[in-house]
Design an enzyme around this catalytic site. Structure first.
Site, short mmCIF file in Angstrom:
data_model
loop_
_atom_site.label_atom_id
_atom_site.label_comp_id
_atom_site.label_asym_id
_atom_site.label_seq_id
_atom_site.Cartn_x
_atom_site.Cartn_y
_atom_site.Cartn_z
N SER A 114 0.88 -1.23 0.09
CA SER A 114 -0.03 -0.04 0.17
C SER A 114 0.72 1.32 -0.06
O SER A 114 1.82 1.35 0.70
CB SER A 114 -0.79 -0.12 1.23
OG SER A 114 -1.72 1.19 1.37
N LYS A 154 -0.98 -1.01 -4.28
CA LYS A 154 -2.19 -0.23 -4.17
C LYS A 154 -1.86 1.14 -3.86
O LYS A 154 -0.95 1.47 -3.02
CB LYS A 154 -2.75 -0.95 -2.67
CG LYS A 154 -3.78 -0.03 -2.06
CD LYS A 154 -4.49 -0.84 -0.83
CE LYS A 154 -4.62 0.01 0.47
NZ LYS A 154 -5.05 -0.88 1.44
N LYS A 171 -3.00 4.82 -2.48
CA LYS A 171 -3.87 5.64 -1.80
C LYS A 171 -4.07 6.85 -2.63
O LYS A 171 -3.46 7.13 -3.24
CB LYS A 171 -3.27 6.16 -0.51
CG LYS A 171 -3.02 5.16 0.41
CD LYS A 171 -4.28 4.42 1.22
CE LYS A 171 -3.90 3.52 2.37
NZ LYS A 171 -5.42 3.04 3.09
N ASP A 208 -7.05 2.66 -2.92
CA ASP A 208 -7.81 2.92 -1.63
C ASP A 208 -8.31 4.10 -1.34
O ASP A 208 -7.22 5.11 -1.03
CB ASP A 208 -7.03 2.21 -0.82
CG ASP A 208 -7.67 2.08 0.50
OD1 ASP A 208 -8.99 2.50 0.71
OD2 ASP A 208 -7.10 1.45 1.50
N GLU A 243 -10.84 0.49 -3.34
CA GLU A 243 -11.30 0.05 -1.98
C GLU A 243 -12.06 1.28 -1.42
O GLU A 243 -11.43 2.43 -1.28
CB GLU A 243 -9.94 -0.16 -1.27
CG GLU A 243 -10.08 -0.71 0.22
CD GLU A 243 -8.58 -1.29 0.75
OE1 GLU A 243 -7.74 -1.55 -0.16
OE2 GLU A 243 -8.74 -1.36 1.87
N ASP A 255 -13.65 -2.44 2.91
CA ASP A 255 -12.67 -2.43 4.07
C ASP A 255 -13.20 -2.02 5.43
O ASP A 255 -14.08 -2.80 6.07
CB ASP A 255 -11.23 -1.46 3.71
CG ASP A 255 -10.42 -1.39 4.95
OD1 ASP A 255 -10.62 -1.83 6.20
OD2 ASP A 255 -9.20 -0.75 4.71
N LYS A 285 -9.39 -7.13 7.92
CA LYS A 285 -8.25 -7.05 9.02
C LYS A 285 -8.78 -7.58 10.28
O LYS A 285 -9.93 -7.02 10.72
CB LYS A 285 -8.32 -5.35 9.00
CG LYS A 285 -7.73 -4.67 7.85
CD LYS A 285 -7.58 -3.09 7.92
CE LYS A 285 -7.05 -2.54 6.79
NZ LYS A 285 -7.38 -0.92 6.67
N GLY A 329 -3.55 -4.26 6.09
CA GLY A 329 -2.64 -3.90 7.21
C GLY A 329 -3.16 -2.77 7.73
O GLY A 329 -3.73 -1.90 7.35
O1 OSB Z 1 -7.23 1.54 4.62
O2 OSB Z 1 -5.60 -0.25 4.30
C1 OSB Z 1 -6.14 0.99 4.82
C2 OSB Z 1 -2.94 2.03 6.91
C3 OSB Z 1 -3.78 2.40 7.89
C4 OSB Z 1 -5.05 2.68 8.02
C5 OSB Z 1 -5.81 2.19 7.12
C6 OSB Z 1 -5.05 1.66 5.87
C7 OSB Z 1 -3.88 1.32 6.00
C8 OSB Z 1 -2.91 0.86 4.85
C9 OSB Z 1 -1.69 0.44 4.99
O3 OSB Z 1 -3.48 0.76 3.74
C10 OSB Z 1 -1.42 -0.96 4.95
C11 OSB Z 1 -0.16 -1.46 5.63
O4 OSB Z 1 -0.18 -1.69 6.71
O5 OSB Z 1 0.81 -1.61 4.86
MG MG Z 2 -8.38 0.28 3.27
#
Ligand code: OSB
Ligand code: MG
Length: 376
Positions: free
Chosen positions: A136, A162, A164, A189, A214, A239, A263, A291
């Protein structure tokens, strides 16, 4: 029967090796609640994934701390458990606070695995020997920096990228990434950054052949995601919205999504994560493991969960070094050149704790002990 002798709560502060930006904010360091359980000479750990602020969900480290100290830990110390699977019933009187519950429940599963001398993945019902990994990538200061970062992760072997995204960091970015890498597995995402007025905008991303989009809409929504899914070709992945098995069933039935991110903290622990996994599997919906910027403790638990059969898409479980200069487990989590993590086969989580390092990072602690037990 399993009896817990002591529960130690501690907060550690760890600076992130690289800042992480999402549509809801920037994280440069983490305040993390760790749970340590003692039982009959064995020790097991759990990590609470709640953030410093209630921005991803309504939980945060301080609410998790107080709920654990005043509600969950006392219940656990009085209980006779058959294993991690006993925790949901034990914690049922407490509504919500799923990340707090998960940290304890997952530690109990870890303890149970050690007690039985099996790998945590095996105890959970895992079958995979290796898990496929993605990354991510947070919102970057510039497009150039994003492209560099993607190049580095692809070189390292990661199987899925992925991105953001949010308004102003979406179409232009996807265009540039696709122009350079037309074939890679790519997803985005939004962490709830969009609204109904953006439906046409989101539909225009169909041209980028994304694996999924996402959580584009509200963090607690199924209905409008279903409406959006009807108007776009790209699969929606939920999510934030999926809190438990019932949510997964509702979302699948309403066609709010075609993929689910699981998660373990968000759904309240391994028991519910397995239930979501199974419900999705029975309905032909693939899942992957999300994650929350975990340390090695949470990361090891994510690896064990990802070994279940329906975790068929690369997850957000990646190497420790992407987040931490030095992790609190040894060895740290590493990813092969093929973008895979080997699922440990040794007893428990398979990643021994660096207790001294945890001590040096600890800024707050409290311990609860079981009342002396009288056997007659
Ligand atoms: O939405 O998946 C998410 C990190 C913090 C809060 C929300 C998200 C995330 C990530 C990071 O996308 C995923 C990772 O731990 O590598
Ligand atoms: Mg997410």
């Amino acid at each position: 029967m399993l009896k817990i002798d002591a529960i130690h709560l501690r907060e550690i502060n760890m600076p992130l090796a690289y800042p992480f930006e999402t549509s809801f904010g920037l994280t440069t360091g983490r305040r993390i609640l760790l749970i340590e359980l003692e039982s009959d000479g064995l020790t097991a750990w759990g990590e609470c994934v709640a953030g410093e602020h209630p921005y991803f969900s309504d939980e945060m480290i301080d609410t998790a701390w107080i709920i654990t100290e005043t509600e969950l830990a006392p219940r656990l110390l009085e209980a006779e458990l058959s294993g991690g699977g006993s925790c949901p019933d034990l914690f049922k009187p407490v509504r919500g606070h799923r990340m707090a519950k998960a940290a304890i429940e997952n530690a109990v599963w870890d303890l149970e695995a050690q007690l039985e001398g099996v790998a945590l993945s095996e105890l959970l019902g895992g079958t995979r020997k290796v898990i496929p990994c993605g990354v991510s990538i947070g919102i970057q200061p510039s497009l150039e920096q994003l492209l560099d970062k993607i190049a580095t992760e692809l070189d390292a072997g990661y199987q899925r990228i992925k991105l953001k995204c949010k308004h102003g960091w979406d179409t232009r970015i996807f265009e540039a990434v696709r122009a350079r890498w037309p074939e890679i597995l790519l997803s985005c995402d939004a962490n709830s950054a969009y609204r109904m007025r953006d439906f046409d905008h989101i539909a225009s991303w169909d041209q980028f052949n994304l694996l999924m989009i996402e959580q584009p809409l509200w963090y607690d929504d199924f209905y409008f995601h279903a409406m959006l899914q009807k108007q776009i070709e790209t699969a929606i992945c939920l999510d934030e919205s999926i809190r438990n098995r019932r949510d997964a069933l509702a979302a699948i039935d309403m066609e709010s999504c075609r993929i689910i991110n699981i998660k373990v903290g968000r759904v309240g622990g391994f028991s519910e994560a397995i239930a979501v996994h199974n419900a999705a599997a029975e309905r032909g919906i693939p899942v992957w493991c999300g994650g929350m910027l975990e340390t090695g403790i949470g990361r090891a638990h994510n690896i064990a969960l990802s070994s279940l059969p329906n975790f068929s898409l690369p997850g957000d479980v990646s190497a420790s070094s992407r987040y931490w200069a030095q992790d609190i487990v040894d060895p740290p989590i590493t990813v092969s050149a093929k973008g895979e993590i080997l699922v440990p086969t040794t007893s428990g989580s398979g990643y021994p704790i660096l207790k001294d390092r945890i001590e040096s990072l600890t800024v707050r602690r409290t311990s609860l002990h079981a009342k002396a037990r009288v056997t007659v």
